[in-house]
Design an enzyme around this catalytic site. Structure first.
Site, PDB file in Angstrom:
ATOM      1  N   GLU A 438       2.892   5.756  15.552  1.00 34.37           N
ATOM      2  CA  GLU A 438       3.960   6.608  15.037  1.00 34.37           C
ATOM      3  C   GLU A 438       3.832   8.015  15.610  1.00 34.37           C
ATOM      4  O   GLU A 438       2.744   8.435  16.016  1.00 34.37           O
ATOM      5  CB  GLU A 438       3.910   6.655  13.510  1.00 34.37           C
ATOM      6  CG  GLU A 438       4.018   5.290  12.859  1.00 34.37           C
ATOM      7  CD  GLU A 438       3.718   5.306  11.378  1.00 34.37           C
ATOM      8  OE1 GLU A 438       3.926   4.282  10.712  1.00 34.37           O
ATOM      9  OE2 GLU A 438       3.251   6.358  10.879  1.00 34.37           O
ATOM     10  N   LYS A 546       8.912   5.355  16.821  1.00 32.61           N
ATOM     11  CA  LYS A 546       8.691   5.111  15.392  1.00 32.61           C
ATOM     12  C   LYS A 546       8.400   6.428  14.668  1.00 32.61           C
ATOM     13  O   LYS A 546       7.528   7.201  15.071  1.00 32.61           O
ATOM     14  CB  LYS A 546       7.537   4.136  15.176  1.00 32.61           C
ATOM     15  CG  LYS A 546       7.347   3.734  13.707  1.00 32.61           C
ATOM     16  CD  LYS A 546       6.086   2.920  13.493  1.00 32.61           C
ATOM     17  CE  LYS A 546       6.180   1.549  14.098  1.00 32.61           C
ATOM     18  NZ  LYS A 546       5.007   0.720  13.689  1.00 32.61           N
ATOM     19  N   GLU A 632      11.747  -0.633   9.656  1.00 30.94           N
ATOM     20  CA  GLU A 632      10.569  -1.497   9.539  1.00 30.94           C
ATOM     21  C   GLU A 632      10.021  -1.346   8.141  1.00 30.94           C
ATOM     22  O   GLU A 632       9.997  -0.238   7.589  1.00 30.94           O
ATOM     23  CB  GLU A 632       9.519  -1.117  10.580  1.00 30.94           C
ATOM     24  CG  GLU A 632       8.255  -1.963  10.511  1.00 30.94           C
ATOM     25  CD  GLU A 632       7.252  -1.562  11.576  1.00 30.94           C
ATOM     26  OE1 GLU A 632       7.656  -1.459  12.753  1.00 30.94           O
ATOM     27  OE2 GLU A 632       6.067  -1.337  11.232  1.00 30.94           O
ATOM     28  N   ALA A 634       7.380  -0.933   5.211  1.00 33.35           N
ATOM     29  CA  ALA A 634       6.065  -0.313   5.105  1.00 33.35           C
ATOM     30  C   ALA A 634       5.076  -1.219   4.386  1.00 33.35           C
ATOM     31  O   ALA A 634       3.888  -1.215   4.692  1.00 33.35           O
ATOM     32  CB  ALA A 634       6.169   1.021   4.384  1.00 33.35           C
TER      33      ALA A 634
END
EC number: 3.2.1.2
Length: 695
Positions: A438, A546, A632, A634
């Site tokens: 990320e 991301k 997405e 978590a």
């Protein structure tokens, strides 16, 4: 005064008459100007006629027959030779008009190509049409024809098969009281086509080419909206009846849940450990069963991590792709799309599990002699999750900089799997930009003892970052600002326990603003450095970044956890818009990690967390910048209630622009075929995302 004004008037009229007629005799009486000689001037408020432009101007000039008086007086350009004439002036003017027409033609062509590009992108992304990388309109028409049940041969021959397609759309019948003849419908269709052709590009003749560009861009819809509207209403009575007919057809559809019909592709992430540390496929038969199970669930594709620590694990610039080649061939056999992750981070350092994937061994060896290539906290502890962003342009990796190492890895992947890119099997490439893949600092390391909801620590105490900070402070004239804050607490501190993050704390002082701006600019600069090279390596391929969900401490004024992670987003500043403005340069698709109810509402209150508020801010900030956004999960295990919350995030109800996610990635650590009991409603979730089930 009266006599003086009359003298001035006589002088002006005398000069005007001499200029008009070309006469040099001062004894001639002033004669009123001939209106025919000045068509652009207003006389007695007569309406002006529109001057022809382009080729029409040349044709109009050729059709004019000069009179004898015109020739004698020199009123026709290029004829006669009077002092008022300017030979060749009309030709120069016609040339300018032709140049303007060429510019307008170029803009129309550019606009047409932009529409075609968005159509192709939408068909590939939302319709799963197998279009080649450089498709033309023939490929599009053929794909649509085959989808409608027609057969299209290689030479273009198109015909109907003997059997009828399985799906037939039923339309409500029209009342006999207002019948529409076939001729009326034909005329209406013709009028609609003409109207659409004239309304696709509206150009003001008085605008410059630069202004035209802005007009075209302003009127085009973003591809994320999934539609293009360009036709204007049809004025005829028959067309109004046809319009009413279309309204009758659509009146049976629910208006409040327009986004329900959108198709959001769902990708399932393959488990970590499917490729071993030597770059080989671990369990081919298990992979085949996993892919077969995904195919039965109607999953659109899979996501696989390409680990830097495995592929280039032992020697610099020695890449081992053999295991990934075998895996990708199996995915191709099941006709599933593929998203690949350029994973430049470690795995297993924080989360518990049997699989541990470190950074390349040769990088760790360099780190033993030069530990400042890793992020460092205020106590001097190093984080080995990813490389320090301050060495992006420092030649400390065997003669290469950080971004050169990333670029060589991406370029090797693009060259090795060129055939999959050409086939369109690889639908997107996600570029890892920080901890956990990320875009964030490694501010919450569990190996350092961090636990939720600790605010984390700043990661800028290596010598490269400190040198950068001191240089920036000196350039601002405040050399004593060239150090990190000393009162920002520990990893598990709370905002109110620190002098820096507390209410009206130092984070909002002049020094605090300077430091936080510098700290966040390192994050944005790293993203821009890597993405500029990724766009070269993966041109014409969707690039994904991301964005983390750091939602704890969100209800405080400082948003302390976001600040330590690199997002300068306190309650009085928008920390995401500036980042998304940078991502927009490279047409990046944002993947947002959607937070789930991992804890009870009481625990969220204690953590001052606001998952919904953060999600709303990040998602809408991306849409405001016209960026595509995917999602997405978590958490890796959830029930039907959580499933519907994810659907609400991906397809918000009654959104004024009908915005929705462009894809969704389902992440689960164990293989689906083994852990399917964790999510018994996965099939239900996929059908909602595909628009097959209404909420």
């Amino acid at each position: 005064k009266h006599q003086r004004s009359e003298q001035l008037h006589d002088t002006k009229m005398h000069t005007l008459n001499n200029t008009t007629t070309g006469s040099q005799d001062p004894n001639l009486d002033p004669i009123p100007p001939d209106p025919d000689q000045f068509p652009n001037r207003s006389h007695n408020h007569h309406p002006q006629t529109r001057r022809p432009r382009g080729f029409a101007a040349a044709a109009a000039a050729a059709s004019i027959v000069p009179t004898e008086s015109d020739v004698n007086n020199g009123n026709i350009a290029g004829i006669g030779g009077g002092e008022g004439s300017s030979g060749g002036g009309g030709g120069g003017k016609g040339k300018r008009e032709r140049e303007k027409e060429k510019e307008r033609t170029k803009l129309r062509e550019r606009h047409r190509r932009a529409i075609t590009s968005r159509m192709l992108a939408g068909l590939r992304q939302y319709g799963n049409f197998p279009l080649p990388a450089r498709a033309d309109m023939n490929d599009v028409i053929a794909a649509l024809a085959r989808e409608a049940g027609w057969s299209v041969d290689a030479d273009g021959t198109t015909y109907r098969q003997s059997h009828q397609p399985n799906h037939v759309v039923q339309y409500p019948t029209r009342s006999i009281e207002s019948p529409l003849s076939s001729s009326t419908l034909k005329n209406c269709a013709k009028a609609a086509l003409e109207c659409q052709q004239h309304s696709v590009l509206r150009i003001d003749e008085n605008l410059s080419p630069v202004s035209l560009d802005s007009v075209v861009i302003a009127e085009s819809d973003h591809p994320g909206n999934g539609r293009y509207t360009g036709a204007s209403p049809i004025p005829s009575v028959g067309c109004l009846e046809a319009n009413q007919l279309l309204q009758d057809v659509h009146s049976t559809e629910p208006r409040n849940d327009f986004t329900e019909s959108f198709y959001v592709p769902v990708y399932a992430m393959l488990p970590v450990g499917i490729i071993d540390s030597f770059g080989q496929l671990v369990d081919p038969e298990g992979v085949r069963q996993e892919l077969s199970y995904m195919k039965s669930l109607n999953v659109d594709g899979v996501v696989i991590d390409c680990w830097w620590g495995i592929v280039e694990g032992w020697n610099p610039q020695k890449y081992v792709w053999s295991g990934y080649r075998e895996l990708f061939n199996r995915i191709r056999d099941f006709k599933l799309k593929l998203q690949v992750v350029m994973a430049f981070h470690e795995y297993g350092g924080n989360a518990s599990g049997n699989v541990i994937i470190s950074l390349p061994q040769w990088v760790l060896e360099i780190g033993k002699d030069n530990p400042d290539i890793f992020f460092t906290d205020r106590e001097g502890r190093r984080s080995f999750e990813c490389l320090n962003w301050s060495i992006d342009k420092e030649r400390v990796l065997h003669g290469r900089t950080g971004i050169e190492v990333y670029f060589d890895f991406m370029r090797s992947f693009r060259s090795e799997f060129d055939d999959l890119f050409v086939e369109g099997l690889i639908a997107g490439v996600e570029v890892g930009l920080g901890a956990s893949g990320e875009l964030k600092y490694p501010s919450f390391p569990e190996r350092m003892g961090w636990i939720y909801p600790g605010i984390g620590e700043f990661q800028c105490y290596d010598r490269y970052s400190q040198s950068n900070l001191q240089k920036e402070a000196k350039s601002r004239g405040f050399a004593f600002w060239g150090k990190g804050p000393e009162n920002a607490g520990q990893y598990n501190s709370q905002p109110h326990e620190t002098g820096f993050f507390q209410e009206r704390g130092e984070y909002d002082s002049y020094y605090g603003r300077f430091f936080l701006n510098w700290y966040s600019q390192l994050l944005i600069g790293h993203a821009e450095n890597v993405l500029s090279l990724a766009s070269l390596a993966f041109e014409e391929t969707k690039i994904i970044v991301k964005i983390p969900a750091i939602y704890w401490s969100y209800k405080t004024a400082s948003h302390a956890a976001e600040l330590t992670a690199g997002y300068y987003n306190p309650s009085n500043r928008d920390g995401y818009s500036l980042l998304f403005e940078t991502l927009k340069k490279y047409s990046v698709t944002v993947k947002f990690v959607c937070p789930g109810p991992q804890m009870s509402s009481n625990e969220h209150e204690e953590a001052l967390a606001d998952p919904e508020g953060l999600s709303w801010q990040v998602i809408n900030a991306a849409w405001d910048k016209k960026l595509l956004i995917g999602g997405e999960n978590a958490i890796t295990c959830f029930d039907r209630e959580v499933c519907m919350r994810l659907v609400d995030i991906a397809k918000p109800r009654n959104h004024p622009d009908s915005n929705h996610f462009s894809f969704f990635t389902y992440r689960q650590p164990s293989p689906l075929i083994q852990g399917s009991t964790c999510f018994p409603d996965l099939n239900y979730f996929i059908k909602h995302m595909h628009g097959e089930i209404q909420r």
